[in-house]
Write a protein that holds these residues in place. Structure first.
Motif, PDB file in Angstrom:
ATOM      1  N   LEU A  24      42.024  37.778  40.178  1.00 36.12           N
ATOM      2  CA  LEU A  24      42.928  36.916  39.407  1.00 36.12           C
ATOM      3  C   LEU A  24      43.648  35.901  40.287  1.00 36.12           C
ATOM      4  O   LEU A  24      44.555  35.213  39.811  1.00 36.12           O
ATOM      5  N   THR A  65      46.379  37.050  33.474  1.00 33.18           N
ATOM      6  CA  THR A  65      46.904  36.383  34.663  1.00 33.18           C
ATOM      7  C   THR A  65      47.304  37.422  35.702  1.00 33.18           C
ATOM      8  O   THR A  65      47.436  38.614  35.415  1.00 33.18           O
ATOM      9  N   GLY A  75      38.076  34.690  37.930  1.00 34.93           N
ATOM     10  CA  GLY A  75      39.237  35.030  37.112  1.00 34.93           C
ATOM     11  C   GLY A  75      38.969  36.056  36.030  1.00 34.93           C
ATOM     12  O   GLY A  75      39.880  36.400  35.268  1.00 34.93           O
TER      13      GLY A  75
END
Length: 502
Positions: free
Chosen positions: A40, A102, A175
């Motif tokens: 991340l 996130t 991600g």
């Protein structure tokens, strides 16, 4: 007054089985959270700082849960309500964590996951002291270590098994957490809950009256009565509390003045927190309001048994070493042994999967060590056994820089596994024999301070040490962890084991 009865093998098995699930979740966290953070977008020197959520959570949660469980009695009993509540919350956190959108959401989920695991884990430690006579406590804590090893080896292998046996992808776009990790966390949530439910519904706790009778009988069996330490005065609480707060403020200010790393702020918060606890305890004592959890935790912290204070030093260096491994194993192996820092590459993810295998291996060796440890304790004494195992752990970590073929790191994990099994059993077996039964929970929670504080210090300083002294080479952090194991082994010789004769 009555003697606490000895339990059968299967009774000890049932009361310890829940630890299999707890460690399943804990091992998934240890082996994969750095990978999730890096995926991340976390830079390598921020990993230690992000990991601080876990120990800070334990510092806050465990003494509170210990105090509450000492003073709880309902239909489920004394400790079991907390087993169940923590298991439900931890299972939900495991299900969501690999879907974190996130980095900061993932860090927050680590906080929630670790808090939930601690809610279950702390009462399990006190549970052994509640249920078993001193003669069986080494066996009881060793049984917990066995289930910890079994649960952790399966959990640590899960992403590797998903990829190599079931064909689940271990790569994903930048991600995004690979499916091999996502599915492993889903399975972990189910295993954690089911294992804890097994203990909740197969083990009956002693009533408060029975616990009191057992404690009274135990007092009559002591060869000598250890005098209680003189209570701290209001002045002592306020003076020392103010001093800690002042030092914390100075440390925090120095971060801005001297442009130090942000991780140092956490040390300032730790110092300030210890100071604030003493100030609040001093105010309560001055007002005569001592029948509350905050004062009782502070009082017990500063009046702990001598054996507990001695073990605190051993725990400090042992857990500093472990935290070094947990934070930097993935970075060390992928960079030093696989030669890459690219988190999107197949080589990096193969290396990260192999770290999961190594973590599973040391937990497997820990499960085997848990079978050997009671025998070793009978031969060398509990202190001697613990010292030997910590030296094996030191050899395991230091050997990382000698071994270049990652396959042979499995040999290193033998030493780490023996140290891990011993850390999870010997200090608690020694400690439980020095604690009053009616405060078993709160003291076990306070004992966690000496697990958490080295983790906070490691999380605050290891990133600085990595960059300032080791040139960003994570392999040297593992060597430092090996040295910490050796210091812990030496400190073990100074511990007074009150239950050594049993």
């Amino acid at each position: 007054m009555t003697r606490k009865p000895q339990l059968s093998f299967w009774q000890i098995w049932n009361m310890s089985f829940g630890f299999l699930g707890i460690q399943f979740g804990f091992a998934l966290q240890n082996a994969n959270v750095s990978r999730i953070f890096q995926t991340l977008g976390a830079p390598i020197d921020d990993l230690a700082f992000l990991w601080l959520a876990a120990p800070i959570t334990g510092l806050l949660v465990q003494p509170v849960i210990g105090y509450l469980s000492d003073n709880t009695w309902n239909r489920l009993g004394r400790r079991r309500p907390y087993f169940l509540m923590g298991a439900v919350l931890a299972s939900l956190a495991l299900l969501y964590m690999p879907h974190s959108p996130t980095l900061w959401v993932a860090a927050g989920m680590l906080w929630i996951l670790d808090a939930s695991i601690n809610i279950s884990m702390e009462p399990f430690r006190a549970f052994v002291g509640d249920m078993l006579p001193e003669k069986q406590r080494t066996r009881g804590f060793a049984m917990q270590s066995f289930f910890i090893g079994v649960g952790a080896i399966v959990a640590s292998f899960m992403p590797w098994v998903m990829t190599n046996w079931l064909g689940v992808s271990n790569t994903a776009p930048a991600g995004i957490i690979p499916n091999s990790v996502v599915y492993s966390f889903w399975i972990g949530g189910a295993v954690l809950l089911l294992a804890v439910l097994w203990t909740v519904f197969t083990t009956k706790e002693y009533s408060p009256e029975e616990i009191a009778a057992f404690e009274e009988f135990q007092k009559t069996q002591r060869r000598a009565v250890v005098p209680e330490r003189e209570n701290r005065s209001v002045t002592s609480y306020l003076a020392w509390g103010g001093g800690f707060v002042l030092v914390g403020l100075l440390v925090a200010a120095s971060v801005g003045v001297f442009d130090l790393n942000k991780e140092i702020v956490v040390l300032a918060l730790l110092l300030g927190g210890v100071g604030l606890l003493q100030l609040v305890a001093g105010v309560f004592l001055k007002q005569g309001k001592t029948r509350n959890g905050v004062y009782q935790v502070a009082h017990d912290l500063f009046h702990m048994p001598k054996t507990m204070a001695q073990l605190a030093v051993v725990q400090f260096f042992s857990w500093f070493a472990l935290f070094s491994l947990w934070i930097y194993a993935t970075s060390a192996v992928t960079s030093f042994h696989y030669g890459t820092l690219d988190t999107t590459s197949k080589l990096y993810n193969d290396g990260a999967d192999w770290v999961g295998v190594l973590f599973g291996a040391y937990n497997g060796f820990a499960a085997l060590a848990a079978i050997v440890i009671p025998w070793l304790a009978r031969k060398a004494g509990r202190k001697g056994a613990h010292m030997i195992n910590l030296c094996l752990g030191a050899a395991g970590l230091i050997s990382f820089i000698v071994i270049r073929d990652p396959v042979w790191l499995l040999v290193s994990m033998v030493g780490v596994g023996f140290a891990w099994a011993s850390i999870l059993s010997m200090p608690y077996a020694i400690l439980s024999c020095s604690l009053p039964a009616h405060k078993m929970g709160v003291y076990m929670g306070i004992f966690n301070f000496f697990i958490v504080i080295p983790q906070i210090i490691a999380g605050s300083l290891l990133g600085v040490i990595l960059n300032q002294f080791f040139g960003g080479e994570a392999i040297y952090i593992l060597m430092a962890g090996g040295v910490a194991f050796l210091v812990a082994a030496a400190a073990t010789l100074l511990v007074n084991d009150e239950g050594a004769e049993v």
